[in-house]
Design a protein around this motif. Structure first.
Motif, short mmCIF file in Angstrom:
data_model
loop_
_atom_site.label_atom_id
_atom_site.label_comp_id
_atom_site.label_asym_id
_atom_site.label_seq_id
_atom_site.Cartn_x
_atom_site.Cartn_y
_atom_site.Cartn_z
N ASN A 2 -4.68 -12.86 41.32
CA ASN A 2 -4.93 -13.64 40.11
C ASN A 2 -4.57 -12.80 38.88
OD1 ASN A 2 -7.17 -11.96 39.40
ND2 ASN A 2 -8.48 -13.15 40.75
N GLU A 3 -4.66 -13.41 37.72
CA GLU A 3 -4.26 -12.75 36.49
C GLU A 3 -5.06 -11.47 36.22
OE1 GLU A 3 -5.10 -14.49 32.41
OE2 GLU A 3 -2.92 -14.81 32.57
N ALA A 4 -6.37 -11.51 36.44
CA ALA A 4 -7.20 -10.33 36.18
C ALA A 4 -6.81 -9.17 37.10
CB ALA A 4 -8.68 -10.68 36.37
N ASP A 5 -6.55 -9.46 38.37
CA ASP A 5 -6.14 -8.42 39.31
C ASP A 5 -4.78 -7.84 38.91
OD1 ASP A 5 -8.44 -8.81 40.81
OD2 ASP A 5 -7.45 -10.16 42.24
N ALA A 6 -3.87 -8.70 38.50
CA ALA A 6 -2.54 -8.24 38.08
C ALA A 6 -2.65 -7.35 36.85
CB ALA A 6 -1.64 -9.44 37.80
N LEU A 7 -3.46 -7.75 35.89
CA LEU A 7 -3.63 -6.94 34.68
C LEU A 7 -4.23 -5.57 35.02
CD1 LEU A 7 -4.87 -9.64 32.17
CD2 LEU A 7 -2.71 -8.38 32.10
N ALA A 8 -5.20 -5.53 35.91
CA ALA A 8 -5.80 -4.26 36.31
C ALA A 8 -4.77 -3.37 37.00
CB ALA A 8 -7.00 -4.50 37.23
N ALA A 9 -3.95 -3.95 37.85
CA ALA A 9 -2.93 -3.17 38.56
C ALA A 9 -1.88 -2.66 37.59
CB ALA A 9 -2.29 -4.02 39.66
N PHE A 10 -1.40 -3.51 36.69
CA PHE A 10 -0.41 -3.06 35.72
C PHE A 10 -0.98 -1.99 34.81
CE2 PHE A 10 1.93 -7.19 36.40
CZ PHE A 10 3.08 -6.60 36.91
N ALA A 11 -2.21 -2.16 34.37
CA ALA A 11 -2.84 -1.14 33.53
C ALA A 11 -2.96 0.18 34.28
CB ALA A 11 -4.22 -1.62 33.06
N SER A 12 -3.24 0.09 35.56
CA SER A 12 -3.41 1.28 36.37
C SER A 12 -2.13 2.11 36.48
CB SER A 12 -3.90 0.91 37.77
OG SER A 12 -3.99 2.04 38.58
N ILE A 13 -0.99 1.47 36.47
CA ILE A 13 0.27 2.22 36.61
C ILE A 13 1.00 2.35 35.28
CG2 ILE A 13 0.58 1.79 39.06
CD1 ILE A 13 2.53 -0.46 38.34
N SER A 14 0.29 2.17 34.18
CA SER A 14 0.94 2.20 32.87
C SER A 14 0.98 3.59 32.24
CB SER A 14 0.26 1.21 31.91
OG SER A 14 -1.05 1.65 31.63
N SER A 15 0.84 4.62 33.05
CA SER A 15 1.02 5.98 32.55
C SER A 15 2.06 6.66 33.43
CB SER A 15 -0.29 6.77 32.58
OG SER A 15 -0.55 7.30 33.86
N VAL A 16 2.76 7.62 32.85
CA VAL A 16 3.83 8.28 33.59
C VAL A 16 3.29 8.98 34.84
CG1 VAL A 16 3.78 10.43 32.23
CG2 VAL A 16 5.89 9.69 33.35
N THR A 17 2.13 9.59 34.75
CA THR A 17 1.56 10.29 35.91
C THR A 17 1.22 9.31 37.01
OG1 THR A 17 0.71 12.05 34.49
CG2 THR A 17 -0.25 11.85 36.69
N ARG A 18 0.60 8.20 36.67
CA ARG A 18 0.22 7.22 37.70
C ARG A 18 1.44 6.56 38.32
NH1 ARG A 18 -4.71 4.65 34.36
NH2 ARG A 18 -5.94 6.54 34.28
N LEU A 19 2.46 6.32 37.53
CA LEU A 19 3.68 5.75 38.09
C LEU A 19 4.33 6.76 39.05
CD1 LEU A 19 5.50 3.31 38.17
CD2 LEU A 19 6.76 4.26 36.22
N ARG A 20 4.31 8.04 38.70
CA ARG A 20 4.83 9.07 39.59
C ARG A 20 4.00 9.16 40.87
NH1 ARG A 20 6.01 13.66 34.99
NH2 ARG A 20 7.91 12.68 34.19
#
Length: 107
Positions: A2-20
């Motif tokens: 759902n939208e809330a889960d997607a937003l949490a996931a996108f927020a979680s990988i919105s830093s260079v370290t987390r994306l790495r």
């Protein structure tokens, strides 16, 4: 997803370290990696890496398992797939160009 889960996931990988971290865990596959191994791979301190892993775990992108004192972290491929599907189908309305870009050699 759902939208809330997607937003949490996108927020979680919105830093260079987390994306790495995400990329490194994808490369590791089902074997996973320890926080120390991940820290070495992404150039972060172990304590900072643990903080990032906790955030990614809260967002449902990372799982962990403990064997004695060793904690192994793994990417949750189902969660990442659900996020991609949400983006493609719900946000992009299955746009043909976007779908083509998802294929090897696309875009």
């Amino acid at each position: 997803m759902n939208e809330a889960d997607a937003l949490a996931a996108f927020a979680s990988i919105s830093s260079v370290t987390r994306l790495r971290i995400l990329k490194r865990l994808v490369e590791a596959g089902s074997s996973g990696l320890t926080a120390g191994d991940i820290a070495d791979a992404v150039g972060a301190t172990p304590s900072r890496t643990s903080f990032h892993l906790s955030n990614m775990s809260d967002a449902g992108l990372v799982t962990s398992s403990r064997q004695a004192r060793r904690i192994t972290y793994r990417i949750d491929f189902t969660a990442v797939g659900a996020l991609m599907r949400y983006l493609l189908e719900d946000c992009c309305n299955n746009n043909a160009t976007v779908r083509e870009c998802c294929l090897p050699g696309g875009c």
